[in-house]
Design a protein around this motif. Structure first.
Motif, PDB file in Angstrom:
ATOM      1  N   ILE A  48      11.178  12.587  52.007  1.00 28.40           N
ATOM      2  CA  ILE A  48      12.047  12.544  50.836  1.00 28.40           C
ATOM      3  C   ILE A  48      13.012  11.379  51.009  1.00 28.40           C
ATOM      4  N   ARG A  49      13.148  10.576  49.976  1.00 27.34           N
ATOM      5  CA  ARG A  49      14.146   9.510  49.977  1.00 27.34           C
ATOM      6  C   ARG A  49      15.173   9.832  48.898  1.00 27.34           C
ATOM      7  N   ASP A  50      16.434   9.946  49.300  1.00 28.79           N
ATOM      8  CA  ASP A  50      17.468  10.336  48.338  1.00 28.79           C
ATOM      9  C   ASP A  50      18.238   9.112  47.868  1.00 28.79           C
ATOM     10  N   ARG A  51      19.340   9.351  47.180  1.00 29.04           N
ATOM     11  CA  ARG A  51      20.099   8.275  46.549  1.00 29.04           C
ATOM     12  C   ARG A  51      20.702   7.305  47.561  1.00 29.04           C
ATOM     13  N   THR A  52      20.829   7.733  48.824  1.00 22.91           N
ATOM     14  CA  THR A  52      21.373   6.845  49.842  1.00 22.91           C
ATOM     15  C   THR A  52      20.329   5.884  50.380  1.00 22.91           C
ATOM     16  N   GLY A  53      19.060   6.057  49.988  1.00 24.25           N
ATOM     17  CA  GLY A  53      17.985   5.226  50.509  1.00 24.25           C
ATOM     18  C   GLY A  53      17.471   5.692  51.852  1.00 24.25           C
ATOM     19  N   THR A  54      17.939   6.861  52.310  1.00 20.80           N
ATOM     20  CA  THR A  54      17.532   7.406  53.607  1.00 20.80           C
ATOM     21  C   THR A  54      16.337   8.336  53.430  1.00 20.80           C
ATOM     22  N   ASP A  55      15.410   8.282  54.391  1.00 19.42           N
ATOM     23  CA  ASP A  55      14.229   9.135  54.359  1.00 19.42           C
ATOM     24  C   ASP A  55      14.452  10.369  55.227  1.00 19.42           C
ATOM     25  N   TYR A  56      14.013  11.520  54.719  1.00 16.79           N
ATOM     26  CA  TYR A  56      14.139  12.778  55.444  1.00 16.79           C
ATOM     27  C   TYR A  56      12.799  13.505  55.432  1.00 16.79           C
ATOM     28  N   SER A  57      12.554  14.284  56.473  1.00 24.20           N
ATOM     29  CA  SER A  57      11.412  15.185  56.453  1.00 24.20           C
ATOM     30  C   SER A  57      11.828  16.482  55.775  1.00 24.20           C
ATOM     31  N   PHE A  58      10.854  17.319  55.428  1.00 28.27           N
ATOM     32  CA  PHE A  58      11.179  18.596  54.795  1.00 28.27           C
ATOM     33  C   PHE A  58      12.031  19.458  55.705  1.00 28.27           C
ATOM     34  N   ALA A  59      11.802  19.349  57.011  1.00 28.36           N
ATOM     35  CA  ALA A  59      12.558  20.174  57.947  1.00 28.36           C
ATOM     36  C   ALA A  59      14.042  19.832  57.940  1.00 28.36           C
ATOM     37  N   GLU A  60      14.362  18.614  57.495  1.00 25.46           N
ATOM     38  CA  GLU A  60      15.755  18.171  57.473  1.00 25.46           C
ATOM     39  C   GLU A  60      16.442  18.454  56.147  1.00 25.46           C
ATOM     40  N   ARG A  61      15.720  19.008  55.192  1.00 29.21           N
ATOM     41  CA  ARG A  61      16.303  19.363  53.905  1.00 29.21           C
ATOM     42  C   ARG A  61      16.183  20.869  53.704  1.00 29.21           C
ATOM     43  N   SER A  62      16.814  21.381  52.683  1.00 25.73           N
ATOM     44  CA  SER A  62      16.819  22.817  52.448  1.00 25.73           C
ATOM     45  C   SER A  62      15.446  23.314  52.015  1.00 25.73           C
ATOM     46  N   ASN A  63      15.218  24.605  52.239  1.00 29.72           N
ATOM     47  CA  ASN A  63      13.972  25.215  51.787  1.00 29.72           C
ATOM     48  C   ASN A  63      13.821  25.124  50.282  1.00 29.72           C
ATOM     49  N   GLY A  64      14.958  25.121  49.588  1.00 31.63           N
ATOM     50  CA  GLY A  64      14.900  25.130  48.131  1.00 31.63           C
ATOM     51  C   GLY A  64      14.120  23.971  47.566  1.00 31.63           C
ATOM     52  N   LEU A  65      14.243  22.800  48.170  1.00 27.02           N
ATOM     53  CA  LEU A  65      13.535  21.628  47.665  1.00 27.02           C
ATOM     54  C   LEU A  65      12.028  21.790  47.794  1.00 27.02           C
ATOM     55  N   LYS A  66      11.574  22.333  48.939  1.00 27.87           N
ATOM     56  CA  LYS A  66      10.135  22.545  49.129  1.00 27.87           C
ATOM     57  C   LYS A  66       9.581  23.506  48.082  1.00 27.87           C
ATOM     58  N   TYR A  67      10.334  24.574  47.821  1.00 25.97           N
ATOM     59  CA  TYR A  67       9.843  25.557  46.862  1.00 25.97           C
ATOM     60  C   TYR A  67       9.923  25.034  45.440  1.00 25.97           C
TER      61      TYR A  67
END
Length: 856
Positions: free
Chosen positions: A313-332
């Protein structure tokens, strides 16, 4: 449904005096009414306390339509018909009422029923005791014989589509799951493969060590017993990942074959090229930012690993994250969105019913609001080519569309053997039945919304919310009404309580929700307005006067059609006299139990006479005439009156001959709501500007404090990146973005990062000026750049644009060429002489596609 799990039969209807038995409801010559629930034509929201039977209801819809999985084991245990005696065992009963919707239905019905039907005709279908289906054309008919095959019947009924609320998008998907020809690697988990690689690396050149280590590798290569139970769930997740890549992003399967081979052959350039195209296809076809309001710059991407693709996932900051680094809500949320996008409507043209059980379990409040918009789009797509239905179960107030209270269905568990029942009049009572179902009155969640409209009492809340929802259903643009999913109408209880509630909402926190106040134009309203101007408990103004609306002051400049001798001072005064009289009569019948004949003693003329005797507020005249005509013991209260007004307006949408006065009432309230909505937008914009300014101030103040003397260019670039990350997607943010681009260029913040920043005092001045970008952009254009606090003049050798349409090339942060184009604004008539204000716009080149898009 009847005799199914928590549903026994409808006790209330069985014992109501006016009820009538239907022929399909008889069991052994006795009447056992089905528990009936009307589905909305588009979206139905099912709420209820735990164990109230909500999930059973979704299953009932599916069993009614498909006739599948109807089992004796699901028979209601507390029904008197639950038995183990031979010949007395039964299965649950299901049924539905269906409407002929189009020509296709007409033709199918003729095949199935052997008789002519017309669009709009209805019929009942029942599956009693788990047996063959029975069809009824009307209440008095005998069941009709179905002369067609079951497949023909299934083709006429809606298609049932379930959204799996417990299935997240996988964090990664192995290449073997995307390319059937690719061999599944030894050890399915990456951690186990790493251990195997380490053992092989250590023992590869030593045969003796290899013989010792080999037995320990077999458990790693063999299937993990602990994974067996997860295999089915993993395969469902992989199937969802394939749907995303193949059906939504429309990527050809051969691309993944090429990708797997390129990874194995270490052709990194080809790997990167394929990945870039996959990510471009995801961005184009997913269009996720349209629905994910929490981050409009959100991107779902894939990154290659040796044996799998990892979703990042790349957010507004331009940083990339894995699903494990974001909330479960986004995956669902992604899962729900992909399931809907990947689903194909039946080729037969059948309408569909989408069923979903408690999608709120994993989503934040904002995520639930985003999902609500997606479900609305499924039922009523913008292109208008289809019209399907959605039925979902929820515990959450954030998944309730408060603009459409008529869609809510509340379930409740009756006492002893009554079973689950459907609460009547959930919408008419303005969410009151939700109090026990959700654990709190929805409207009492006062400060959780993005915007709040404070009103004096509950009657104002009922009236404004109800009329707004009615006008939206009439087709009024959302910008001219109150979107109750984003605006919370907060009843204060009295005018005197409004200032303190506003203080609680805005006076104590850094983040202050936008607030607007609507007050009556009477003495208490005037006192509350003065108190708001004077300030809250600490005598500090917490709400600007422009966000305090008094009904009388607004009405003085509006073109209203109100009853003669009514002086508009409160929202009730906008109700036309015929509508007010009808609502009062309905209140007498429903709330006081008077007969229609007794209620009819109250007429419009009676209310008009009271107004003639004492001009003033409409409700005072209604209340006085009500008691005089219907008796001293009869009194009407504002909340009940407001509910009946909403009921009259709602009924007019379905009537060929609506009540007189409907148009005037709608027109009056439309003007008020449009004005309130305009003020609400202004309050939102002001709060957004304040938050932007606060974020900038904190960031810049911190830098100036930490680096009062010269620092490196790297530190300067990090400051610019932090500022850009704090900006929102607005014209004000765009101005700061443009200033940051020029700052990076003028002070070479992307070159020789270890070197100190040249002209550091000048750099600090420009950093301080970033806080004033919006204000300076609106000042006299004749002033120089340096006077206006913008970046220093262009480098030597570059022409400075000084006439509209001229341009100058410059280097953007990526080192590409782009243009700064000066264009004239519209003449500002408020300035002396109509002075024009040039705007600076960044025009992107083809190579600069990754840079921010800037507005004038």
């Amino acid at each position: 449904m009847r005799f199914y799990k928590s549903f026994n039969f409808d006790y209330e209807r069985k014992f109501a005096a006016a009820s009538r038995a239907a022929p399909w409801e008889m069991v052994d010559a006795a009447w056992y009414p089905y528990v009936r629930l009307d589905l909305d034509r588009s979206v139905t929201t099912i709420v209820g306390a735990n164990e109230s039977g909500k999930s059973h209801l979704l299953d009932s819809i599916e069993k009614t339509i498909t006739g599948e999985r109807i089992s004796r084991s699901d028979f209601c245990r507390y029904s008197q018909f639950f038995s183990v005696t031979e010949g007395e065992r039964r299965s649950p009963d299901f049924g539905g009422e269906f409407e002929i919707a189009d020509r296709r239905d007409v033709e199918l019905a003729k095949t199935i029923l052997g008789t002519e039907t017309h669009i709009g005709d209805r019929f009942h279908l029942f599956r009693p005791n788990g047996g063959n289906p029975l069809l009824y054309r009307s209440l008095d008919d005998s069941p009709m014989e179905i002369i067609a095959a079951p497949a023909d019947l299934a083709a006429m009924l809606p298609n049932v589509f379930r959204l799996d609320a417990n299935l997240p998008l996988p964090a990664s998907i192995p290449l073997y799951a995307l390319t059937p020809g690719v061999q599944r690697p030894s050890g399915s988990r990456r951690s186990r493969r790493n251990i195997i690689d380490q053992v092989l690396a250590r023992t590869w050149s030593n045969a003796q060590e290899w013989q010792v280590a080999a037995p320990g590798l077999f458990p790693l290569v063999a299937a993990d017993p602990g994974e067996n139970g997860k295999a089915a769930r993993l395969e469902r997740q992989y199937r969802l990942g394939r749907d995303l890549l193949f059906r939504v992003a429309r990527i050809e399967a051969s691309a993944f074959v090429d990708l797997a081979e390129a990874i194995a052959d270490e052709r990194e350039g080809y790997v990167n090229g394929i990945i870039q195209k996959i990510n471009a296809a995801l961005a184009t076809n997913l269009n996720f930012p349209r629905w994910w309001a929490q981050d409009r710059e959100f991107q779902l991407m894939v990154s290659p690993r040796e044996h799998e693709l990892v979703f990042t996932i790349r957010d507004r900051t331009g940083t990339d994250y894995s699903f494990a680094e974001r909330s479960n809500g986004l995956k669902y949320f992604l899962s729900y969105y992909v399931q809907l996008l990947a689903h194909s409507a039946p080729a037969t043209g059948q309408q569909e019913i989408l069923l979903m059980d408690e999608p709120d379990a994993f989503l934040s409040s904002q995520g639930q609001q985003d999902l609500l918009r997606i479900l609305e789009e499924f039922a009523l797509p913008e292109h208008g080519h289809r019209h399907d239905q959605v039925v979902y179960v929820t515990h959450s107030p954030f998944l309730i569309n408060r603009n459409a209270a008529h869609r809510i269905r509340v379930l409740d568990k009756g006492v002893t053997d009554e079973g689950t029942r459907v609460v009547k009049d959930a919408a008419r009572n303005h969410y009151e039945p939700l109090r026990s179902s959700l654990g709190a009155f929805v409207a009492e969640t006062s400060f959780i919304g993005g915007s709040n409209l404070f009103v004096e009492g509950l009657a104002d809340q009922v009236l404004l919310a109800g009329v707004s929802a009615h006008l939206l259903a009439r087709g009024t643009p959302r910008s001219d009404a109150l979107d109750l999913n984003t605006v919370t109408i907060v009843p204060a209880g009295s005018a005197s309580s409004v200032p303190y509630l506003v203080y609680l909402a805005r006076g104590r926190d850094v983040v202050r929700p936008p607030c607007v106040v609507l007050l009556d134009s009477d003495r208490s309203g005037d006192d509350a307005a003065k108190s708001l101007r004077r300030g809250g408990p600490r005598n500090k103004q917490i709400l600007a006067p422009e966000f305090v609306i008094q009904v009388g002051a607004w009405a003085a400049g509006a073109e209203l059609s109100v009853a003669e001798l009514v002086s508009v001072a409160e929202p009730e005064d906008l109700i036309a006299l015929p509508v007010a009289a009808t609502a009062a009569r309905n209140y007498a019948s429903r709330a006081l139990g008077l007969s229609r004949e007794e209620a009819a003693l109250l007429t419009e003329l009676d209310i008009a006479v009271k107004l003639k005797d004492k001009p003033g507020p409409l409700f005072d005249a209604v209340a006085s005439a009500f008691t005089q005509q219907l008796g001293e013991g009869c009194h009407i209260e504002k909340v009940g009156f407001a509910k009946e007004v909403i009921a009259v307006l709602t009924a007019s949408r379905f009537s060929d001959a609506p009540e007189p006065g409907i148009d005037d009432t709608e027109s009056n309230f439309a003007l008020l709501l449009a004005y309130i909505s305009q003020v609400m937008r202004r309050a939102n914009r002001q709060e957004e500007d304040r938050r932007l300014e606060d974020r900038l101030n904190r960031t810049i103040k911190g830098f100036l404090s930490d680096y009062p003397s010269v620092t490196t260019r790297e530190r300067g670039r990090l400051l610019v990146e932090e500022i850009l990350a704090s900006l929102d997607d607005s014209s004000d943010g765009d101005r700061v973005k443009l200033a940051c681009v020029r700052l990076r260029r003028e002070f070479s913040l992307d070159e020789d990062l270890t070197k100190p920043i040249d002209r550091y005092d000048e750099f600090l001045e420009h950093v301080r000026a970033l806080k004033y970008s919006e204000r300076l952009a609106l000042q006299d254009p004749e002033r120089s750049d340096s006077d206006r606090g913008q970046a220093a003049p262009t480098r030597a050798g570059a022409a400075e644009p000084d006439t509209p349409g001229d341009s100058v090339q410059e280097l953007n942060p990526a080192g590409d060429r782009s243009e700064i184009v000066v264009t004239p604004s519209l003449t500002d008539s408020t300035q002396p002489g109509g002075t024009t204000d040039p705007r600076v716009v960044k025009k992107q080149s083809a190579e600069d596609a990754g840079q921010p898009s800037l507005s004038p």
